[in-house]
Scaffold this motif. Structure first.
Motif, mmCIF file in Angstrom:
data_model
loop_
_atom_site.group_PDB
_atom_site.id
_atom_site.type_symbol
_atom_site.label_atom_id
_atom_site.label_comp_id
_atom_site.label_asym_id
_atom_site.label_seq_id
_atom_site.Cartn_x
_atom_site.Cartn_y
_atom_site.Cartn_z
ATOM 1 N N TRP A 13 48.530 8.265 28.177
ATOM 2 C CA TRP A 13 48.181 9.721 29.639
ATOM 3 C C TRP A 13 48.883 11.154 28.539
ATOM 4 O O TRP A 13 48.183 11.786 29.148
ATOM 5 C CB TRP A 13 47.826 9.430 31.134
ATOM 6 C CG TRP A 13 47.433 10.474 31.995
ATOM 7 C CD1 TRP A 13 47.931 11.774 32.632
ATOM 8 C CD2 TRP A 13 46.012 10.739 32.212
ATOM 9 N NE1 TRP A 13 47.091 12.087 33.112
ATOM 10 C CE2 TRP A 13 46.002 11.489 32.891
ATOM 11 C CE3 TRP A 13 44.637 10.123 31.942
ATOM 12 C CZ2 TRP A 13 44.140 12.407 32.869
ATOM 13 C CZ3 TRP A 13 43.264 10.647 31.885
ATOM 14 C CH2 TRP A 13 43.251 11.781 32.782
ATOM 15 N N LYS B 180 38.214 -7.110 29.962
ATOM 16 C CA LYS B 180 39.044 -6.724 31.362
ATOM 17 C C LYS B 180 39.411 -8.424 32.568
ATOM 18 O O LYS B 180 40.441 -7.707 33.140
ATOM 19 C CB LYS B 180 37.440 -5.865 32.226
ATOM 20 C CG LYS B 180 36.560 -4.452 31.291
ATOM 21 C CD LYS B 180 38.211 -3.437 30.997
ATOM 22 C CE LYS B 180 38.384 -2.935 32.187
ATOM 23 N NZ LYS B 180 39.727 -2.712 31.857
ATOM 24 N N PRO C 13 51.132 2.581 33.807
ATOM 25 C CA PRO C 13 50.420 3.901 33.851
ATOM 26 C C PRO C 13 50.225 4.911 34.664
ATOM 27 O O PRO C 13 50.186 4.649 35.746
ATOM 28 C CB PRO C 13 49.240 4.072 32.843
ATOM 29 C CG PRO C 13 49.115 2.326 33.129
ATOM 30 C CD PRO C 13 50.230 1.524 33.946
ATOM 31 N N PRO C 14 50.247 6.106 34.519
ATOM 32 C CA PRO C 14 49.996 6.877 35.571
ATOM 33 C C PRO C 14 48.742 6.206 36.430
ATOM 34 O O PRO C 14 47.306 6.077 35.901
ATOM 35 C CB PRO C 14 49.626 7.888 34.529
ATOM 36 C CG PRO C 14 50.273 7.861 33.674
ATOM 37 C CD PRO C 14 50.405 6.382 33.182
ATOM 38 N N PRO C 16 45.992 8.978 36.580
ATOM 39 C CA PRO C 16 44.691 8.731 36.400
ATOM 40 C C PRO C 16 44.026 7.765 34.869
ATOM 41 O O PRO C 16 42.879 7.364 34.696
ATOM 42 C CB PRO C 16 44.974 10.167 35.686
ATOM 43 C CG PRO C 16 45.958 10.211 36.513
ATOM 44 C CD PRO C 16 46.676 8.732 36.605
ATOM 45 N N GLN C 17 45.188 7.578 33.948
ATOM 46 C CA GLN C 17 44.906 6.086 33.567
ATOM 47 C C GLN C 17 44.253 4.706 33.723
ATOM 48 O O GLN C 17 43.597 4.413 32.785
ATOM 49 C CB GLN C 17 46.586 6.128 32.540
ATOM 50 C CG GLN C 17 45.644 4.582 31.375
ATOM 51 C CD GLN C 17 47.047 5.664 30.448
ATOM 52 O OE1 GLN C 17 48.174 5.981 29.840
ATOM 53 N NE2 GLN C 17 47.063 3.566 29.870
ATOM 54 N N TYR C 20 40.264 5.626 33.879
ATOM 55 C CA TYR C 20 39.909 5.607 33.072
ATOM 56 C C TYR C 20 40.148 3.822 32.809
ATOM 57 O O TYR C 20 38.712 3.995 31.847
ATOM 58 C CB TYR C 20 40.563 6.350 32.430
ATOM 59 C CG TYR C 20 40.366 7.984 32.144
ATOM 60 C CD1 TYR C 20 40.102 9.179 31.057
ATOM 61 C CD2 TYR C 20 40.344 8.631 33.473
ATOM 62 C CE1 TYR C 20 39.753 10.189 30.640
ATOM 63 C CE2 TYR C 20 40.124 10.198 33.427
ATOM 64 C CZ TYR C 20 39.666 10.932 31.928
ATOM 65 O OH TYR C 20 39.721 12.014 31.928
ATOM 66 N N ASP C 21 40.732 3.370 33.064
ATOM 67 C CA ASP C 21 39.930 1.818 32.639
ATOM 68 C C ASP C 21 38.990 1.514 33.840
ATOM 69 O O ASP C 21 39.191 -0.088 33.373
ATOM 70 C CB ASP C 21 41.943 1.427 32.636
ATOM 71 C CG ASP C 21 42.724 1.338 31.256
ATOM 72 O OD1 ASP C 21 43.966 1.352 31.546
ATOM 73 O OD2 ASP C 21 42.055 2.033 30.087
ATOM 74 N N SER C 22 39.153 1.876 35.019
ATOM 75 C CA SER C 22 38.587 0.908 35.729
ATOM 76 C C SER C 22 37.097 1.407 35.459
ATOM 77 O O SER C 22 36.081 1.987 35.975
ATOM 78 C CB SER C 22 38.503 1.773 37.186
ATOM 79 O OG SER C 22 39.781 2.066 37.134
ATOM 80 N N VAL C 23 36.288 1.254 34.034
ATOM 81 C CA VAL C 23 35.428 1.494 33.746
ATOM 82 C C VAL C 23 34.557 0.967 34.265
ATOM 83 O O VAL C 23 33.058 1.438 34.851
ATOM 84 C CB VAL C 23 35.012 0.150 32.041
ATOM 85 C CG1 VAL C 23 35.935 1.389 31.348
ATOM 86 C CG2 VAL C 23 35.213 -0.453 32.365
ATOM 87 N N TRP C 24 34.025 -0.182 35.143
ATOM 88 C CA TRP C 24 33.422 -0.828 36.653
ATOM 89 C C TRP C 24 33.179 0.285 37.454
ATOM 90 O O TRP C 24 31.523 0.461 37.567
ATOM 91 C CB TRP C 24 33.716 -2.093 36.418
ATOM 92 C CG TRP C 24 33.579 -3.152 35.198
ATOM 93 C CD1 TRP C 24 34.347 -3.526 35.248
ATOM 94 C CD2 TRP C 24 32.261 -3.455 34.220
ATOM 95 N NE1 TRP C 24 34.149 -5.140 34.264
ATOM 96 C CE2 TRP C 24 33.022 -4.295 33.783
ATOM 97 C CE3 TRP C 24 30.864 -2.958 34.405
ATOM 98 C CZ2 TRP C 24 32.090 -4.857 32.584
ATOM 99 C CZ3 TRP C 24 30.224 -3.706 33.180
ATOM 100 C CH2 TRP C 24 30.695 -4.540 32.803
ATOM 101 N N ILE C 26 33.897 3.361 37.311
ATOM 102 C CA ILE C 26 33.055 4.153 36.422
ATOM 103 C C ILE C 26 31.909 4.175 36.744
ATOM 104 O O ILE C 26 30.680 5.559 36.461
ATOM 105 C CB ILE C 26 34.240 5.128 34.911
ATOM 106 C CG1 ILE C 26 35.530 5.101 35.110
ATOM 107 C CG2 ILE C 26 32.982 5.794 34.312
ATOM 108 C CD1 ILE C 26 36.027 5.048 33.633
ATOM 109 N N ALA C 29 29.546 4.718 40.044
ATOM 110 C CA ALA C 29 29.723 5.812 39.777
ATOM 111 C C ALA C 29 29.141 7.029 39.308
ATOM 112 O O ALA C 29 27.928 7.475 40.001
ATOM 113 C CB ALA C 29 30.932 6.695 40.471
#
Lengths: 182, 569, 54
Positions: A13, B180, C13-14, C16-17, C20-24, C26, C29
């Protein structure tokens, strides 16, 4: 080196962006805002918008309205002259009821668009300048009232540009626009 | 003759290692991928034959087919290419982007075979329905706009095709889920991330398709009294345009993959590229509204919000990828010492590699031809200039027939070497094919656009040079139709060249180790600085030019609109 | 996964990363947003069309 087929390691990031890329992002955002804002602006400052009131109707009901309108209109050699500012047009397999119609240049009419049966296209062009043309959709079950003003006298050819059956290519009509003043 | 499908280089667990990409590949994933790709190409061949017949009809100097046959072949052309060629290929891309890139087995492989069978069977049903349709059944074309009825088996076929695609996609979703769960702290590779977003966009499109076709089927067989034309259009286009948005995102995913393997590209910013994919998944399917901008019923608010992808979220994403992908190629090649000056990185690229050339032409022509025309026609007011004119097929042949098809052809060229492990036959043909196809099909698109823009010629007409009942006609456009007709024939030949090389390689190509045949970038040392400090001026020049062309046509279109008579509330 | 690299101050990781990795998340939503923005709003427009005009 970052590969698209490998999981990127660690904290990606906070990887820095190239300054060229940042400038591009800025330009792209400005482009997006212009694209959106201009459409809104045109609704207020522009004279060409595909907007108008819609009403639900039925084939039978719309036929009655068109017939009543034609009754009150004057028949001339070139086409129907509307009695007032309302013009009724209906698409059907395979023609345009209400066309040909004679209109006055520079005068605003309320053009009612509908269909007696299936979806039709309402595609109008200046026969002497084909690039001047526009296209709207006619749906059965709905009456769409779109105000229109033709500035220049001439003949405007109407074709259906939505597939409506095998007689589709014969579905055509016209507006005859004459000098104002009657 | 070697039958590429039958060779088995796998270890006892069913894995093999790809020496070009370094990926660990399992046969449970590779086998269905091969089947889906082959099926996609068969659909493409049918669509190409139909293309020839359709083009030679609208080129009225030839005027091959009468109206009824024209609409039949137009329907075959539309479904074979826009739906079957695309969706079979996209399932393959999901399996590659998912389990194969992740080095996993394909979960529940039986679902892949079941999905494929359902898709093929229902495709056959749809084509059969088109073939036997006669009054009172009208040809569906692509859109089957209610209340113009088509054959009941057509709607049923469409429903089953959607269900088949959903079933075929399930192993992909499962593999992402498993990945995942097993590696919760690892980010998916960019290609997998892109494939995942593609699959969600696909899910929306397929769901919209069921909402469209199930009630329409029930209406057709008399179980429902009527079907609202406006609701039909609104929901039809979730699958109608949604399937094309799947194409777009799948194509972009393929661009990242191919520029990397064929060109030595890098990812310049995971954050920016992933942001663009997220913008896509939220906003891109709203763009189905483009089809009903010149319609009654739906409010101007709904139209402007949705056709703008909610303030151009998706266009922003496209502009991001338009920069990131060439920049990735530029940076990757500069850092391998393969480029100096402004465009050395592009000049030194392997243009004689059809995987590279197809991908690059796809990127350039999609952007300039398909993308720009799409953005312009998607503006609510400008749309009235183009709706249902020949400019619409011009646009989508620019995006799908040039952009996505070239990308998928390039991907397939590489699949022959990497998946089937066969060398290309007729190498001169393989090298020339992308140039030939891009050139011919590109001119077809320009001709179509001009026919629609300059002459306002309607689409979905078998003939416009002689309209019954009137002296008026569109004969002024005849020369352009001639250009379109000739180059369409050439484009079909170029497509045939692809099929000849592909099928010929599978049947007669020498089995060979890919590391001997594909560009090997791994051996090159990195020179220069880190990615974000490496020059991207070549890309900056190209993308600035893209924005300039967009701005120019934007201004011209709005000026033309302003010259038109007045209409609207 | 090598989490023993030199001087890695943050193991996580920060946020926001991680988002972004929480694809389900996303995906869910995005589907809800599309459904409301395109499908439901359009349906409301259709149901709001009045009858019988001029």
């Amino acid at each position: 080196m970052s590969s698209p087929i490998r999981s990127p390691d660690g904290n990606w990031w906070d990887n820095p962006l190239a300054s060229t890329e940042k400038k591009w992002l800025g330009a792209s955002i400005i482009t997006a805002v212009i694209l959106f804002g201009w459409m809104f602006g045109w609704m207020h400052i522009g004279d060409q918008n595909p907007t108008g009131r819609t009403y639900t109707t039925s084939s039978a009901q719309y036929r009655k309205q068109v017939a009543a309108y034609k009754e009150k209109a004057t028949r001339t050699e070139q086409g129907l002259r509307p009695a007032g500012r309302d013009v009724y047009i209906a698409g059907l397999q395979f023609g345009f009821d209400g066309l040909p119609v004679v209109l006055e240049a520079g005068r605003e009419y309320r053009v009612h668009l509908g269909s007696y049966d299936v979806q039709h296209g309402f595609s109008v062009r200046d026969e002497d300048d084909l690039i001047q043309q526009f296209n709207l959709q006619m749906l059965p079950g709905y009456e769409w009232v779109v105000p229109m003003t033709f500035d220049d006298p001439g003949t405007y050819r109407v074709v259906c540009n939505e597939f409506c059956g095998l007689g589709h290519s014969g579905m055509q009509g016209k507006f005859v626009v004459v000098e104002g003043g009657s | 003759m070697n039958l590429a499908l039958l060779s088995a280089p796998y270890d006892e667990d069913g894995f093999r290692s790809c020496s070009v990409t370094g990926l660990k590949l399992h046969r449970s994933a590779e086998r269905p991928v091969k089947l889906f790709v082959i099926t996609a190409v068969v659909a493409m061949v049918l669509g190409g034959i139909a293309a020839l017949l359709v083009a030679l009809t609208r080129w009225e100097a030839v005027g091959l087919l009468p109206a009824a046959d024209f609409y039949k072949w137009l329907s075959v052309h539309a479904w074979s290419l826009l739906i079957f060629w695309m969706v079979f290929m996209e399932i393959a891309i999901l399996y590659v982007g998912g389990p194969m890139v992740l080095g996993r087995k394909l979960p529940a492989p039986k679902l892949a075979w079941t999905g494929w069978s359902l898709m093929v069977g229902s495709a056959g049903l749809i084509l059969y329905a088109v073939w036997v349709s006669s009054p009172p059944n009208y040809q569906p074309l692509l859109t089957s706009y209610a209340p113009l009825e088509s054959h009941p088996l057509f709607y049923l076929g469409a429903i089953l095709f959607i269900l088949g695609a959903v079933v075929a996609a399930l192993p992909f979703f499962t593999s992402i889920w498993q990945e995942k769960v097993e590696n919760p702290d690892r980010s998916l590779p960019l290609v997998t991330f892109g494939a995942f977003m593609t699959s969600i966009i696909a899910l929306e499109a397929l769901l919209g398709g069921l909402i469209t076709y199930v009630p329409t089927f029930l209406w057709r067989i008399g179980a429902l009294e009527s079907i609202d034309a406006s609701w039909y259009r609104q929901m039809y286009w979730t699958i109608g345009h949604g399937t094309q948005q799947i194409n777009l995102v799948a194509m972009i995913t393929v661009w990242y993959f191919m520029t990397y393997v064929a060109g030595g590209a890098e990812v310049i910013s995971e954050k920016v590229s992933r942001s663009a994919f997220i913008l896509y998944v939220f906003f891109i399917n709203l763009g189905a509204a483009h089809h009903i901008l010149a319609d009654p019923v739906v409010s101007s608010g709904w139209r402007m919000w949705n056709c703008s992808y909610a303030t151009y979220g998706a266009v922003l994403a496209s502009l991001i990828h338009a920069f990131s992908i060439p920049a990735g190629l530029e940076v990757g090649r500069r850092r391998k010492g393969l480029g100096d000056g402004w465009f050395g990185w592009l000049k030194s690229a392997p243009w004689s590699d059809p995987g590279f050339s197809a991908t690059t032409f796809s990127i350039i022509l999609f952007g300039f031809m398909g993308g720009i025309t799409g953005v312009l026609m998607g503006q609510m007011q400008l749309n009235t200039l183009r709706h249902n004119t020949f400019a619409v097929p011009g646009h989508f042949h620019g995006t799908v027939a040039v952009g996505t098809t070239l990308a998928f052809m390039g991907f397939a060229f590489y699949g022959i070497k990497l998946l089937f492990r066969r060398d290309w036959v007729a190498k001169w043909m393989a090298k020339a094919q992308p140039f030939f196809y891009a050139g011919a099909m590109g001119i077809v698109v320009l001709a179509m656009m001009d026919i629609g823009i300059i002459y306002g010629v309607p689409r979905r007409h078998p003939s416009v040079m002689d309209l019954p009942g009137t002296a008026f006609d569109f004969s002024a456009s005849a020369p352009l139709f001639g250009v379109m007709g000739v180059t369409a024939v050439l484009a079909v030949l170029a497509g045939a060249a692809f099929v000849i090389v592909a099928v010929g390689s599978l049947l007669f190509g020498e089995e060979t180790r890919p590391s001997e045949m594909l560009p090997d970038y791994s051996g090159l040392e990195t020179v220069g600085t880190s990615a974000h400090l490496t020059s991207m001026r070549g890309t900056a020049a190209l993308t600035a030019f893209l924005l300039f062309v967009l701005g120019l046509f934007y201004a011209v279109d709005w000026m033309w609109l302003a010259r038109l008579w007045e209409f609207g509330a | 996964m090598s989490d023993d690299e030199t001087a890695s101050a943050d193991d996580a990781p920060p946020w926001p990363q991680q988002l972004y990795d929480s694809v389900w998340l996303i995906a869910g939503a995005a589907i809800v947003f599309w459904f409301l923005s395109y499908v439901i709003w359009g349906l409301v427009d259709i149901l709001s069309v009045p009858g019988a005009g001029g």
